[in-house]
Design an enzyme around this catalytic site. Structure first.
Site, PDB file in Angstrom:
ATOM      1  N   SER A   1       0.867  -1.126  -0.088  1.00 33.37           N
ATOM      2  CA  SER A   1      -0.033  -0.075   0.047  1.00 33.37           C
ATOM      3  C   SER A   1       0.972   1.388  -0.095  1.00 33.37           C
ATOM      4  CB  SER A   1      -0.882   0.091   1.035  1.00 33.37           C
ATOM      5  OG  SER A   1      -1.880   0.921   1.135  1.00 33.37           O
ATOM      6  N   THR A   2       0.844   2.012   1.263  1.00 34.40           N
ATOM      7  CA  THR A   2       1.596   3.249   1.186  1.00 34.40           C
ATOM      8  C   THR A   2       3.055   2.934   1.066  1.00 34.40           C
ATOM      9  OG1 THR A   2      -0.199   4.001   2.815  1.00 34.40           O
ATOM     10  CG2 THR A   2       1.875   5.371   2.410  1.00 34.40           C
TER      11      THR A   2
ATOM     12  N   HIS B   1      -3.005  -0.897  -3.273  1.00 32.12           N
ATOM     13  CA  HIS B   1      -3.815  -0.025  -2.847  1.00 32.12           C
ATOM     14  C   HIS B   1      -3.586   1.248  -3.689  1.00 32.12           C
ATOM     15  CE1 HIS B   1      -4.395  -2.023   1.194  1.00 32.12           C
ATOM     16  NE2 HIS B   1      -4.606  -2.880   0.206  1.00 32.12           N
TER      17      HIS B   1
ATOM     18  N   MET C   1       0.250   1.119   5.376  1.00 33.09           N
ATOM     19  CA  MET C   1      -0.824   1.218   6.711  1.00 33.09           C
ATOM     20  C   MET C   1      -1.733   0.384   6.809  1.00 33.09           C
ATOM     21  SD  MET C   1      -3.408   4.503   5.909  1.00 33.09           S
ATOM     22  CE  MET C   1      -2.244   5.601   4.835  1.00 33.09           C
TER      23      MET C   1
ATOM     24  N   ASP D   1      -4.145  -5.164   5.913  1.00 30.63           N
ATOM     25  CA  ASP D   1      -4.748  -5.914   4.784  1.00 30.63           C
ATOM     26  C   ASP D   1      -3.619  -6.743   4.179  1.00 30.63           C
ATOM     27  OD1 ASP D   1      -6.437  -6.744   2.764  1.00 30.63           O
ATOM     28  OD2 ASP D   1      -5.594  -5.183   1.222  1.00 30.63           O
TER      29      ASP D   1
END
Length: 356
Positions: free
Chosen positions: A175-176, A202, A295, A298
């Protein structure tokens, strides 16, 4: 009492500066201490106000957000969230910004001046807050890849078919900070690798195609945005399209991709949990599951399902190279990681396992 996170908001639209500032100020953890009209103004305001985190519009006159970001990450590194349009040019520029060192990005719902920016108010607050906690050193570091087997031509590969042999599948969730981490990992994998790669990053619709194209140019592997019906091939990377879940299914004895509009999981579509859970339902595969910077949690639920199988080898990115140590932290905390590895070494572990 905790000190408020000090935010600088930069956008060439006075309306957007006002609305974004109001959204951030509505969060009791943060306050906007200054605003800027373009890149040069942003640099001056950083020197004057010393903010903790900044939102930075991508497309601005005088000095663009990307040019300002390059200067800032060289001279005064700090957490920055880019504000982007959904155009193809906006997506490509935003991905460049991720490589330069931006923590994350937010897309305006309806163009440069989005009267409906309130639709993403919660996303703005969440991403700016978590960006302020990001590992800026990880953003600055260019993780030098180790040399992989040379291959000037991406050779044609046989589709994965048949039930007689065990097929290895590499599945990556992030993600991030993910675009930069994916660049490091994917660019190091050799064209000869005997496995396909599935990726959930993401990211909203319209950005994953640009991400796939950029990674394809940098990699020995063939990288593409996945679509329903794609039959897996070794040496190919399939990136889940923004706004759709990615699942693996068996069709006519071949492993193929299915994309769905099922409900988001923990606010995410695509979801790492959904991808991992679909792999857990398939026999005759060995899974190399990789969870990198991001973050939230998931991937943890899905990896628990995969770990009920005896043939899942899992890698979590080490804290020191994560931009945000959330998703891998959850994997480690739940004792699901077989290896905890710096990002520049992940491809080595994957390659070694695929040779086994």
């Amino acid at each position: 009492m905790n000190q408020l996170i000090r935010v600088l908001v930069v956008d060439d639209s006075a309306f957007m500066r006002k609305v974004i500032s109001d959204i951030i100020n509505s969060d009791p953890r943060m306050e906007v201490i200054a605003t800027g009209r373009h890149g040069e103004d942003a640099i001056k305001k950083i020197e004057e106000f010393d903010p903790d985190v900044m939102t930075l519009d991508v497309e601005m006159p005088i000095m663009s957000g990307l040019d300002a970001l390059k200067w800032i990450m060289k001279k005064r590194p700090m957490p920055i969230v880019m504000i982007s349009s959904k155009t193809k040019i906006g997506a490509e520029t935003t991905l460049q910004a991720m490589e330069v060192g931006a923590v994350d990005f937010i897309t305006k719902p309806s163009g440069a001046i989005s009267l409906d920016i309130g639709k993403v108010a919660d996303e703005i607050k969440e991403k700016v807050y978590y960006a302020s906690k990001a590992n800026v050193q990880a953003l600055q570091n260019e993780h030098r890849p180790k040399k992989v087997e040379p291959s000037l031509i991406k050779k044609d590969r046989q589709a994965v078919v048949g039930k007689s042999s065990i097929q290895k599948i590499i599945a990556i969730g992030t993600s991030t900070g993910g675009p930069k981490a994916l660049k490091t990992v994917i660019s190091q994998l050799p064209a000869s690798i005997q496995a396909p790669v599935l990726v959930v990053q993401h990211m909203p619709a319209g950005f994953t195609k640009s991400l796939a194209d950029r990674l394809n140019r940098l990699s020995e592997l063939t990288v593409k945005e996945a679509k329903s019906g794609d039959v897996l091939e070794n040496g190919h990377v399939y990136i889940a399209p923004g706004g759709l879940h990615l699942k693996l299914v068996v069709q006519s004895k071949a492993l193929s991709i299915q994309t769905t509009l099922d409900e988001p999981r923990k606010g995410h579509r695509p979801s790492v949990d959904t991808m991992f859970e679909s792999l857990a339902q398939i026999n005759q595969i060995d899974v190399i599951a990789v969870v990198m910077t991001g973050m939230g949690t998931d991937g943890t639920i899905g990896l628990k399902e995969l770990k009920k199988r005896h043939n899942c080898y899992s890698i979590a990115e080490a804290e020191e190279t994560c931009v945000v140590y959330g998703m891998p932290k959850s994997i480690v905390a739940n004792k699901l990681a077989d290896e905890v590895v710096r990002v520049e070494s992940i491809s080595h572990y994957i390659t070694q396992y695929c040779r086994g």
